[in-house]
Design a protein around this motif. Sequence first.
Motif, short mmCIF file in Angstrom:
data_model
loop_
_atom_site.label_atom_id
_atom_site.label_comp_id
_atom_site.label_asym_id
_atom_site.label_seq_id
_atom_site.Cartn_x
_atom_site.Cartn_y
_atom_site.Cartn_z
N PHE A 45 0.80 -1.22 0.00
CA PHE A 45 0.00 0.00 0.00
C PHE A 45 0.84 1.28 0.00
CE2 PHE A 45 -3.76 -2.48 1.53
CZ PHE A 45 -4.64 -2.04 0.57
N GLY A 46 2.19 1.15 -0.01
CA GLY A 46 3.00 2.36 -0.06
C GLY A 46 4.22 2.37 0.82
N ASP A 47 4.52 1.26 1.47
CA ASP A 47 5.74 1.00 2.22
C ASP A 47 5.82 1.73 3.57
OD1 ASP A 47 9.23 0.72 1.23
OD2 ASP A 47 8.24 0.26 3.08
N ALA A 51 9.42 2.75 9.49
CA ALA A 51 8.45 2.22 10.46
C ALA A 51 8.05 0.80 10.11
CB ALA A 51 7.22 3.12 10.52
N ASN A 52 7.86 0.53 8.83
CA ASN A 52 7.48 -0.81 8.42
C ASN A 52 8.63 -1.79 8.58
OD1 ASN A 52 5.49 -2.58 7.47
ND2 ASN A 52 6.17 -2.39 5.36
N VAL A 53 9.84 -1.35 8.26
CA VAL A 53 11.02 -2.21 8.45
C VAL A 53 11.22 -2.50 9.94
CG1 VAL A 53 13.52 -2.37 8.18
CG2 VAL A 53 12.13 -1.40 6.34
N ALA A 54 11.06 -1.47 10.78
CA ALA A 54 11.20 -1.66 12.22
C ALA A 54 10.17 -2.66 12.73
CB ALA A 54 11.05 -0.33 12.95
N LEU A 102 1.31 2.72 12.35
CA LEU A 102 0.99 2.37 10.97
C LEU A 102 -0.52 2.32 10.73
CD1 LEU A 102 3.67 -0.41 10.32
CD2 LEU A 102 3.62 1.91 9.37
N THR A 103 -1.29 2.08 11.78
CA THR A 103 -2.74 2.06 11.64
C THR A 103 -3.26 3.40 11.10
OG1 THR A 103 -2.96 0.49 13.47
CG2 THR A 103 -4.94 1.73 12.86
N PRO A 108 -4.82 -0.43 4.70
CA PRO A 108 -6.15 0.12 4.44
C PRO A 108 -6.68 0.93 5.61
CG PRO A 108 -6.31 -2.19 5.04
CD PRO A 108 -4.84 -1.88 4.98
N ALA A 109 -7.51 1.92 5.29
CA ALA A 109 -8.01 2.84 6.31
C ALA A 109 -9.49 2.69 6.60
CB ALA A 109 -7.73 4.28 5.87
#
Length: 202
Positions: A45-47, A51-54, A102-103, A108-109
């Motif tokens: 959804f955009g990486d 934060a995502n890697v952590a 990330l939420t 998705p939102a």
Amino acid sequence: MWHLHPSELSLLPGLQHLLGFRCPLCLRPSAVWIVVIRFQQVKDFGDHGKANVASIVLGFISSVGISVLGNFQPSVVQSLHLLGTFLAFFLGLAYFWVQLYLTYRAQPAKDRCYAGPVRAICCILCTVSIILMAVLHFTGRYSAAAICEWILVMLFFCLFGLFAAEFRHIDCHQLTVQKGALEHEHRPSTIEINGYVTNALS
């Protein structure tokens, strides 16, 4: 039973095989799969970069901690049990705080209006429980510390369950382990039906 830590239940007759606390890490892939799927979903959804890697690093380490915590009871190897507690709970809590971030930052939102607040409440309760657990343990009140650990485990189950809000939007899955398979993306797709191979124009 509340004076027992969750991992100590494997010492009780009849519960060792039922609860599977002594299973090796390879038999407990659920947490790892959840971590990987959520990482890939956010990436698709955009990486959202670091934060995502952590999140995936913290998720993997805390999953190892879950295995260590379950396989080494405090009555057997105290140091390894404490290491597993730190990896599973402290780094696991850090993982869920990153997921809370990330939420609100990643897709998705659609379910953010309820998943976000519930996740925030659980993270706050986990933080309070883990602080109380540490304080009670070091002050010698082990029964109260065990209760806090039970509460923490239940909250972690709830936090893992909350990923259903994001995972219900998953619409495809693809696994590729050989470079040759990637070349087919630019060729007519190959479909095998009942042993017969046909080519379909994309």
